[in-house]
Design a protein around this motif. Sequence first.
Motif, PDB file in Angstrom:
ATOM      1  N   TYR A  17     -58.118  42.836  49.720  1.00 22.58           N
ATOM      2  CA  TYR A  17     -58.519  42.570  48.335  1.00 22.58           C
ATOM      3  C   TYR A  17     -57.297  42.453  47.433  1.00 22.58           C
ATOM      4  O   TYR A  17     -57.186  41.525  46.613  1.00 22.58           O
ATOM      5  N   LYS A  18     -56.335  43.351  47.581  1.00 28.14           N
ATOM      6  CA  LYS A  18     -55.130  43.307  46.762  1.00 28.14           C
ATOM      7  C   LYS A  18     -54.287  42.072  47.084  1.00 28.14           C
ATOM      8  O   LYS A  18     -53.773  41.402  46.183  1.00 28.14           O
ATOM      9  N   ASP A  19     -54.143  41.757  48.372  1.00 27.45           N
ATOM     10  CA  ASP A  19     -53.335  40.607  48.776  1.00 27.45           C
ATOM     11  C   ASP A  19     -53.941  39.297  48.275  1.00 27.45           C
ATOM     12  O   ASP A  19     -53.223  38.405  47.798  1.00 27.45           O
ATOM     13  N   GLN A  20     -55.251  39.166  48.400  1.00 24.24           N
ATOM     14  CA  GLN A  20     -55.903  37.936  47.954  1.00 24.24           C
ATOM     15  C   GLN A  20     -55.770  37.751  46.444  1.00 24.24           C
ATOM     16  O   GLN A  20     -55.543  36.639  45.962  1.00 24.24           O
ATOM     17  N   LEU A  21     -55.899  38.842  45.713  1.00 23.10           N
ATOM     18  CA  LEU A  21     -55.709  38.754  44.269  1.00 23.10           C
ATOM     19  C   LEU A  21     -54.276  38.366  43.928  1.00 23.10           C
ATOM     20  O   LEU A  21     -54.041  37.530  43.040  1.00 23.10           O
ATOM     21  N   HIS A  22     -53.307  38.941  44.628  1.00 26.62           N
ATOM     22  CA  HIS A  22     -51.909  38.629  44.334  1.00 26.62           C
ATOM     23  C   HIS A  22     -51.631  37.143  44.586  1.00 26.62           C
ATOM     24  O   HIS A  22     -50.938  36.489  43.774  1.00 26.62           O
ATOM     25  N   SER A  23     -52.179  36.588  45.660  1.00 23.88           N
ATOM     26  CA  SER A  23     -52.007  35.157  45.927  1.00 23.88           C
ATOM     27  C   SER A  23     -52.614  34.326  44.796  1.00 23.88           C
ATOM     28  O   SER A  23     -52.022  33.330  44.352  1.00 23.88           O
ATOM     29  N   PHE A  24     -53.784  34.724  44.344  1.00 22.75           N
ATOM     30  CA  PHE A  24     -54.425  34.025  43.230  1.00 22.75           C
ATOM     31  C   PHE A  24     -53.543  34.077  41.982  1.00 22.75           C
ATOM     32  O   PHE A  24     -53.350  33.069  41.296  1.00 22.75           O
ATOM     33  N   PHE A  25     -52.991  35.248  41.687  1.00 24.17           N
ATOM     34  CA  PHE A  25     -52.146  35.402  40.502  1.00 24.17           C
ATOM     35  C   PHE A  25     -50.924  34.476  40.571  1.00 24.17           C
ATOM     36  O   PHE A  25     -50.574  33.821  39.577  1.00 24.17           O
ATOM     37  N   LEU A  26     -50.273  34.431  41.732  1.00 24.38           N
ATOM     38  CA  LEU A  26     -49.084  33.595  41.861  1.00 24.38           C
ATOM     39  C   LEU A  26     -49.428  32.121  41.638  1.00 24.38           C
ATOM     40  O   LEU A  26     -48.667  31.385  40.988  1.00 24.38           O
ATOM     41  N   GLY A  27     -50.568  31.693  42.164  1.00 25.76           N
ATOM     42  CA  GLY A  27     -50.996  30.316  41.946  1.00 25.76           C
ATOM     43  C   GLY A  27     -51.256  30.016  40.483  1.00 25.76           C
ATOM     44  O   GLY A  27     -50.881  28.950  39.974  1.00 25.76           O
ATOM     45  N   GLN A  28     -51.891  30.967  39.792  1.00 25.93           N
ATOM     46  CA  GLN A  28     -52.184  30.765  38.375  1.00 25.93           C
ATOM     47  C   GLN A  28     -50.906  30.748  37.538  1.00 25.93           C
ATOM     48  O   GLN A  28     -50.793  29.971  36.581  1.00 25.93           O
ATOM     49  N   ILE A  29     -49.941  31.587  37.897  1.00 29.48           N
ATOM     50  CA  ILE A  29     -48.677  31.593  37.161  1.00 29.48           C
ATOM     51  C   ILE A  29     -47.974  30.252  37.309  1.00 29.48           C
ATOM     52  O   ILE A  29     -47.466  29.679  36.327  1.00 29.48           O
ATOM     53  N   GLU A  30     -47.944  29.716  38.523  1.00 32.27           N
ATOM     54  CA  GLU A  30     -47.294  28.427  38.737  1.00 32.27           C
ATOM     55  C   GLU A  30     -47.981  27.316  37.940  1.00 32.27           C
ATOM     56  O   GLU A  30     -47.315  26.495  37.278  1.00 32.27           O
ATOM     57  N   LYS A  31     -49.310  27.282  37.963  1.00 30.37           N
ATOM     58  CA  LYS A  31     -50.045  26.257  37.207  1.00 30.37           C
ATOM     59  C   LYS A  31     -49.793  26.398  35.705  1.00 30.37           C
ATOM     60  O   LYS A  31     -49.594  25.410  34.996  1.00 30.37           O
ATOM     61  N   THR A  32     -49.804  27.614  35.232  1.00 26.53           N
ATOM     62  CA  THR A  32     -49.615  27.854  33.797  1.00 26.53           C
ATOM     63  C   THR A  32     -48.200  27.497  33.367  1.00 26.53           C
ATOM     64  O   THR A  32     -47.993  26.899  32.302  1.00 26.53           O
ATOM     65  N   ASP A  33     -47.214  27.865  34.184  1.00 30.02           N
ATOM     66  CA  ASP A  33     -45.833  27.487  33.871  1.00 30.02           C
ATOM     67  C   ASP A  33     -45.694  25.976  33.732  1.00 30.02           C
ATOM     68  O   ASP A  33     -45.018  25.482  32.815  1.00 30.02           O
ATOM     69  N   GLN A  34     -46.324  25.246  34.636  1.00 35.23           N
ATOM     70  CA  GLN A  34     -46.226  23.786  34.600  1.00 35.23           C
ATOM     71  C   GLN A  34     -46.878  23.215  33.345  1.00 35.23           C
ATOM     72  O   GLN A  34     -46.326  22.328  32.690  1.00 35.23           O
ATOM     73  N   LYS A  35     -48.044  23.736  32.984  1.00 35.82           N
ATOM     74  CA  LYS A  35     -48.723  23.263  31.776  1.00 35.82           C
ATOM     75  C   LYS A  35     -47.907  23.589  30.526  1.00 35.82           C
ATOM     76  O   LYS A  35     -47.781  22.771  29.620  1.00 35.82           O
ATOM     77  N   ALA A  36     -47.354  24.801  30.492  1.00 33.84           N
ATOM     78  CA  ALA A  36     -46.611  25.230  29.310  1.00 33.84           C
ATOM     79  C   ALA A  36     -45.319  24.444  29.130  1.00 33.84           C
ATOM     80  O   ALA A  36     -44.793  24.357  28.011  1.00 33.84           O
ATOM     81  N   ALA A  37     -44.796  23.885  30.217  1.00 35.83           N
ATOM     82  CA  ALA A  37     -43.535  23.140  30.148  1.00 35.83           C
ATOM     83  C   ALA A  37     -43.743  21.673  29.787  1.00 35.83           C
ATOM     84  O   ALA A  37     -42.765  20.910  29.701  1.00 35.83           O
ATOM     85  N   GLU A  38     -44.978  21.261  29.587  1.00 31.09           N
ATOM     86  CA  GLU A  38     -45.234  19.870  29.223  1.00 31.09           C
ATOM     87  C   GLU A  38     -44.554  19.541  27.888  1.00 31.09           C
ATOM     88  O   GLU A  38     -44.522  20.370  26.975  1.00 31.09           O
TER      89      GLU A  38
END
Length: 474
Positions: A403-424
């Motif tokens: 449960y913790k590992d799956q959440l951490h993977s989700f968080f990393l994916g969301q951070i990458e997507k958000t970083d890309q959007k914010a850098a537009e």
Amino acid sequence: MPHRKHGACTTILVGKGATLDGSTMIARNGDSYDVLVPKKVVVHPHQLLDHEDTCVSPNNRFTISLPKERYRYTAIPDREERYLTFEDAGINEKNVGMSATESIYANPRVLGYDPLVENGIAEDCMVTVVLPYIDSARDGVRRLGEIVEKYGAAESNGVLFSDKDEVWYMEIATGHLWAAQRIPDDSYAVVANQMAIQEIDPDDKDRFMLAPDLIDFIDRHHLNAGPEGINFRQIFGTRTVQDRHYNTPRVWYGQKVLNPELEQDPMSDQLPFIRKASRRIGVEDISYILSSHYQETPYDPLGSGSEADRTRFRAISLNRTQDSHILQIRPKRSDALAGIQWIQLAGTFAPYVPFYTNITSVPENYAVTPMKLSLDSAYWLYKTIPVIVEPHYQAFYKEVMDYKDQLHSFFLGQIEKTDQKAAEPERTDVPELLTKATALCAETALDRTRALLQKLTMDAMSLSKLTFRMDKNL
């Protein structure tokens, strides 16, 4: 009012050259003497007041005037209606991180010459009176040092500071004396309720900052027992039976995880303050250590060692760990994106949820924490996990880790997507974007935690010891 102190913690500091991506990272478990000290998460907006404000500690009446301008900053205070205290840790709008404090202890000799000050600064308000007013990690050491020199310190404490380039660890030893050391870029440190800084060099201004009277104090009172050099730990610290059972084993385990090739004694008085890891360090390594309880050693309280071994040492993560945090300041990101505060409420079995620090608000489940159990509250929801898991640790451990590992993977994916959007290009709503991304991570963690608790509770019903089978028809 008697002075209230949160108690023992564990600290990790990592220089930018020792991490996977060049981030600086400072991290700490916020432990309490009580099992239940509800915590919440806040973000304070930038403020420009008409006049100087005054901070008065409700615990020991420490009083200080504060500047008119306050930077935006995040914090993890106790849940109190009347005031904010024990704000623990945060990152301000200048991307300066601070975590306070690591409780440490000075020896009777040095305290005899410079006693602690009853109404001096203590951990309950350190973040509040320092973090909103500093522009760098060095600036944080300087401001807190000046406060200690002027008003005195009510406790001996270790304090962590970071910015994009530097990581500093500061130890307030006695009523007015302190020392701080910069963690080398290629190194890390683990601290556990002991004076940790070792050899100091007063002439090396790049690596050390010291109270102006420190060296004179040592000489005047004939405190240096070493043959050469100035060992801050030996002069000001303790070397007791409690240290060897309560403190040094945690440093040993943290170094064991990051340097598995080393053979060291968990009760050694000689464990070094600064180490170079055998690999680059990620958020995952720090979260593993701060959530740990001597896994895969005989000393794990939840393991299969003897009763004597399982109760020999104080574990890193406890049932009275109220929050744990990793302050990550990332390189190659704009100032608007650099700071992420990973927050774990209630310790051990809970996830570290990423909070961008350039946000306008905190998700309600984290911002509102009642004094009694409510599964609508993040703190209380995470606090219920060990109640279900600990009695059936071997049966449930893998499921909780998944449960913790799956959440951490989700968080990393969301951070990458958000970083890309914010850098537009020409993006003007970055704080709002980061606030929404943080809320998504927080709500996803809570949803999956509710689902986990539902399943584990139902599974635990079949593991009761109040059962007896003699005949399949009975």
